[in-house]
Write a protein that holds these residues in place. Structure first.
Motif, PDB file in Angstrom:
ATOM      1  N   HIS A   1       3.356  30.245  -4.574  1.00 32.86           N
ATOM      2  CA  HIS A   1       2.544  30.468  -5.776  1.00 32.86           C
ATOM      3  C   HIS A   1       1.130  29.893  -5.729  1.00 32.86           C
ATOM      4  N   ARG A   2       0.801  29.110  -4.714  1.00 29.36           N
ATOM      5  CA  ARG A   2      -0.525  28.478  -4.662  1.00 29.36           C
ATOM      6  C   ARG A   2      -1.211  28.756  -3.326  1.00 29.36           C
ATOM      7  N   LYS A   3      -1.200  30.005  -2.921  1.00 34.34           N
ATOM      8  CA  LYS A   3      -1.788  30.337  -1.615  1.00 34.34           C
ATOM      9  C   LYS A   3      -3.263  29.960  -1.526  1.00 34.34           C
ATOM     10  N   ASP A   4      -3.947  29.924  -2.672  1.00 38.77           N
ATOM     11  CA  ASP A   4      -5.362  29.553  -2.673  1.00 38.77           C
ATOM     12  C   ASP A   4      -5.577  28.095  -2.291  1.00 38.77           C
ATOM     13  N   GLN A   5      -4.495  27.278  -2.307  1.00 36.96           N
ATOM     14  CA  GLN A   5      -4.623  25.873  -1.956  1.00 36.96           C
ATOM     15  C   GLN A   5      -4.223  25.581  -0.506  1.00 36.96           C
ATOM     16  N   LEU A   6      -3.774  26.588   0.222  1.00 38.63           N
ATOM     17  CA  LEU A   6      -3.290  26.356   1.587  1.00 38.63           C
ATOM     18  C   LEU A   6      -4.364  25.773   2.491  1.00 38.63           C
ATOM     19  N   SER A   7      -5.609  26.121   2.240  1.00 39.84           N
ATOM     20  CA  SER A   7      -6.691  25.614   3.089  1.00 39.84           C
ATOM     21  C   SER A   7      -6.903  24.110   2.924  1.00 39.84           C
ATOM     22  N   ASP A   8      -6.374  23.532   1.821  1.00 40.96           N
ATOM     23  CA  ASP A   8      -6.508  22.084   1.597  1.00 40.96           C
ATOM     24  C   ASP A   8      -5.460  21.276   2.367  1.00 40.96           C
ATOM     25  N   ILE A   9      -4.403  21.951   2.828  1.00 43.13           N
ATOM     26  CA  ILE A   9      -3.248  21.240   3.366  1.00 43.13           C
ATOM     27  C   ILE A   9      -3.450  20.808   4.825  1.00 43.13           C
TER      28      ILE A   9
ATOM     29  N   ASP B   1       9.942  33.098   8.710  1.00 44.82           N
ATOM     30  CA  ASP B   1       9.391  34.196   7.922  1.00 44.82           C
ATOM     31  C   ASP B   1       7.869  34.304   8.023  1.00 44.82           C
ATOM     32  N   GLY B   2       7.272  33.394   8.783  1.00 45.51           N
ATOM     33  CA  GLY B   2       5.831  33.473   9.014  1.00 45.51           C
ATOM     34  C   GLY B   2       4.963  32.990   7.870  1.00 45.51           C
ATOM     35  N   VAL B   3       5.529  32.181   6.954  1.00 45.29           N
ATOM     36  CA  VAL B   3       4.742  31.718   5.809  1.00 45.29           C
ATOM     37  C   VAL B   3       4.359  30.242   5.911  1.00 45.29           C
ATOM     38  N   LEU B   4       4.850  29.550   6.930  1.00 51.06           N
ATOM     39  CA  LEU B   4       4.476  28.143   7.116  1.00 51.06           C
ATOM     40  C   LEU B   4       3.196  28.107   7.938  1.00 51.06           C
ATOM     41  N   SER B   5       2.080  27.924   7.272  1.00 55.03           N
ATOM     42  CA  SER B   5       0.773  28.007   7.932  1.00 55.03           C
ATOM     43  C   SER B   5       0.176  26.648   8.243  1.00 55.03           C
ATOM     44  N   PHE B   6       0.991  25.597   8.194  1.00 55.91           N
ATOM     45  CA  PHE B   6       0.522  24.240   8.447  1.00 55.91           C
ATOM     46  C   PHE B   6       1.655  23.446   9.097  1.00 55.91           C
ATOM     47  N   PRO B   7       1.355  22.321   9.740  1.00 55.24           N
ATOM     48  CA  PRO B   7       2.397  21.540  10.407  1.00 55.24           C
ATOM     49  C   PRO B   7       3.280  20.784   9.411  1.00 55.24           C
ATOM     50  N   ALA B   8       4.557  20.674   9.744  1.00 57.24           N
ATOM     51  CA  ALA B   8       5.516  19.929   8.935  1.00 57.24           C
ATOM     52  C   ALA B   8       6.210  18.917   9.839  1.00 57.24           C
TER      53      ALA B   8
ATOM     54  N   LYS C   1      -3.765  19.210  -6.030  1.00 63.32           N
ATOM     55  CA  LYS C   1      -4.387  19.830  -4.849  1.00 63.32           C
ATOM     56  C   LYS C   1      -4.217  18.943  -3.608  1.00 63.32           C
ATOM     57  N   PRO C   2      -2.959  18.718  -3.241  1.00 61.93           N
ATOM     58  CA  PRO C   2      -2.682  17.760  -2.157  1.00 61.93           C
ATOM     59  C   PRO C   2      -3.188  18.211  -0.796  1.00 61.93           C
ATOM     60  N   ASN C   3      -3.567  17.193   0.003  1.00 58.10           N
ATOM     61  CA  ASN C   3      -3.852  17.413   1.423  1.00 58.10           C
ATOM     62  C   ASN C   3      -2.586  17.204   2.243  1.00 58.10           C
ATOM     63  N   ILE C   4      -1.728  16.315   1.745  1.00 60.24           N
ATOM     64  CA  ILE C   4      -0.435  16.045   2.388  1.00 60.24           C
ATOM     65  C   ILE C   4       0.637  16.049   1.310  1.00 60.24           C
ATOM     66  N   ILE C   5       1.778  16.684   1.611  1.00 58.27           N
ATOM     67  CA  ILE C   5       2.931  16.679   0.715  1.00 58.27           C
ATOM     68  C   ILE C   5       4.058  15.896   1.380  1.00 58.27           C
ATOM     69  N   ILE C   6       4.551  14.892   0.684  1.00 59.28           N
ATOM     70  CA  ILE C   6       5.769  14.206   1.109  1.00 59.28           C
ATOM     71  C   ILE C   6       6.889  14.808   0.277  1.00 59.28           C
ATOM     72  N   ASP C   7       7.810  15.515   0.924  1.00 63.17           N
ATOM     73  CA  ASP C   7       8.798  16.293   0.185  1.00 63.17           C
ATOM     74  C   ASP C   7      10.220  15.812   0.449  1.00 63.17           C
ATOM     75  N   ASP C   8      11.076  16.077  -0.518  1.00 67.24           N
ATOM     76  CA  ASP C   8      12.492  15.730  -0.429  1.00 67.24           C
ATOM     77  C   ASP C   8      13.275  16.932  -0.934  1.00 67.24           C
ATOM     78  N   GLY C   9      13.483  17.919  -0.040  1.00 66.69           N
ATOM     79  CA  GLY C   9      14.125  19.160  -0.427  1.00 66.69           C
ATOM     80  C   GLY C   9      13.192  20.356  -0.364  1.00 66.69           C
ATOM     81  N   SER C  10      11.896  20.098  -0.137  1.00 65.26           N
ATOM     82  CA  SER C  10      10.862  21.128   0.074  1.00 65.26           C
ATOM     83  C   SER C  10      10.561  21.990  -1.150  1.00 65.26           C
ATOM     84  N   ASP C  11      10.857  21.507  -2.342  1.00 65.26           N
ATOM     85  CA  ASP C  11      10.515  22.269  -3.541  1.00 65.26           C
ATOM     86  C   ASP C  11       9.005  22.395  -3.735  1.00 65.26           C
ATOM     87  N   VAL C  12       8.272  21.315  -3.512  1.00 65.11           N
ATOM     88  CA  VAL C  12       6.823  21.363  -3.695  1.00 65.11           C
ATOM     89  C   VAL C  12       6.189  22.246  -2.625  1.00 65.11           C
TER      90      VAL C  12
END
Length: 425
Positions: free
Chosen positions: A143-151, A171-178, A125-136
């Motif tokens: 698949h984890r829309k219920d966790q978006l509020s934690d990000i 596509d309008g699905v990035l609901s947090f800053p990257a 249940k991460p607050n921040i994701i450090i990604d390399d290829g954006s798989d996570v």
């Protein structure tokens, strides 16, 4: 640091490899002074206290220092591999045993295991994701829309990942800053050009032991990674051909002294092929058919899709391993094509990835990007954001200081001049 007394949940190849991993982590740290300075500050200020961070990265000695830095800053951090062949098993073991950091990474893990580890990363249940290829990040959004509020946000250090994030935003699905770590000047100028250039050829040489002098090397793509690869190949005496789809990059390669032509033409000349485009099937059936007998093909782009291995397999009458990370495909025509590292990142599959001195700046960007997200929680719009210029310059200044290099400063007269429009000819 002493070993932890409480068992840490993990999935690594062999925890007994930890002493060797610790030794190699310490060696890498000799050339990572910027991250050390950041770690010292983080240890005092604890910017990540109460923050859960999931990192999906190549599990190498350099990444170990990023993970240790995050923990020093108070983060509850979990680390998984971003590529099945990039994990250094002794490093993974040391992070668990010596630093108490949960790691889920095994060199050579199959796709099922890799995707299970992505699920474990999201279970954190991460607050921040450090990604390399954006798989996570993609897994979270899909698949984890219920966790978006934690990000709070995510950081991304690859061209491939940034392309995916831009598509998510479109596509309008990035609901947090990257945070676009990939395009920070202290990242792509150095990591992509000098790091990829050296480590790619290091992986090729370790896998094959071929002499590059006098060979014709075809580099597919002339972004920063392609530039570095072409430059280093030429430095080792190779004749270099560049293939490109971007007219500006193709012109640049020409002006840099390389031959530029389409892949369908380059296959008549190449002894060795390196793909660094981030795109799909850059080398495919019609190219394999026209290559020289014994041509060597490898990839240094993020995913294993740049070479059409499925098509090559269907064309082959026989496939056998001739050296570690080196497979020979015998075509029905009688010719053979050699594929390195299963088409995955050759610099990490067969070698150790980028030198520590380069990753020092890349991971400094990652660490400071995470801090920036925390400091600006709730203030940044959902979008792909550039690394602020002051962070980029801070990292460059720290690197110069660590190298003992001094530079000029503007005089008051010069400051006045560049900020004025009244002075002319």
């Amino acid at each position: 640091m002493t070993a932890t007394t409480t068992p840490v949940k993990h999935e690594v190849k062999d925890i007994s490899l930890a002493p060797l991993g610790k030794q190699r982590i310490d060696w890498a740290g000799r050339e990572m002074p910027v991250l050390h300075l950041i770690r010292d500050r983080f240890a005092k200020e604890k910017p990540f206290a109460g923050i859960r961070i999931t990192a999906c990265c190549h599990v190498t000695t350099e990444t170990a220092h990023l993970a240790i830095t995050l923990k020093a800053g108070g983060a509850d951090a979990v680390l998984i591999a971003s590529n099945p062949l990039s994990t250094q098993d002794d490093v993974a073991a040391s992070l668990v045993a010596d630093h108490g950091i949960p790691v889920f990474a095994i060199k050579g893990e199959d796709n099922e295991t890799y995707h299970r580890h992505v699920e474990i990363a999201l279970d954190h249940k991460p607050n921040i994701i450090i990604d390399d290829g954006s798989d996570v990040t993609a897994g979270l959004v899909q698949h984890r829309k219920d966790q978006l509020s934690d990000i709070i946000g995510t950081t991304e250090e690859t061209t491939t990942g940034i392309v995916r994030l831009a598509a998510m935003f479109k596509d309008g699905v990035l609901s947090f800053p990257a945070m676009n770590v990939n395009d920070a000047e202290t990242k792509h100028f150095f990591d992509n050009r000098y790091g990829t250039g050296q480590s790619t050829l290091d992986g090729i040489i370790r896998a094959t032991n071929v002499l590059l002098a006098g060979k014709t090397v075809v580099v597919a793509g002339y972004g920063w990674c392609g530039k570095g690869t072409a430059l280093r190949a030429r430095g080792l005496g190779a004749n270099v051909i560049v293939t490109e789809i971007n007219p500006v990059r193709a012109l640049e390669a020409t002006m840099d002294g390389f031959r530029v032509m389409p892949m369908e033409e380059a296959v008549r000349y190449g002894d060795l092929y390196v793909t660094v485009t981030g795109n799909k099937h850059v080398i495919r059936r019609e190219h394999f058919e026209n290559m020289k007998d014994g041509a060597i093909v490898c990839n240094s782009g993020h995913f294993d899709i740049e070479i059409d291995l499925k098509g090559l397999g269907e064309m082959a009458s026989e496939k056998r391993t001739v050296r570690p990370f080196t497979e020979q495909y015998k075509l029905q025509s009688g010719k053979s094509v050699i594929v390195l590292g299963e088409g995955r990142l050759i610099n990490l599959a067969a070698a150790e990835g980028h030198p520590s001195a380069v990753m020092d700046m890349s991971f400094a960007n990652q660490a400071l990007a995470c801090e920036y997200l925390v400091k600006n929680k709730g203030k940044l719009e959902p979008a792909v954001h550039s690394i602020p210029e002051d962070i980029d310059q801070e990292i460059a200044s720290l690197k110069l200081k660590a190298m003992g290099i001094h530079m000029d400063a503007l005089t008051p007269e010069q400051v006045k001049y560049i900020n004025s429009w009244t002075s002319g000819t």
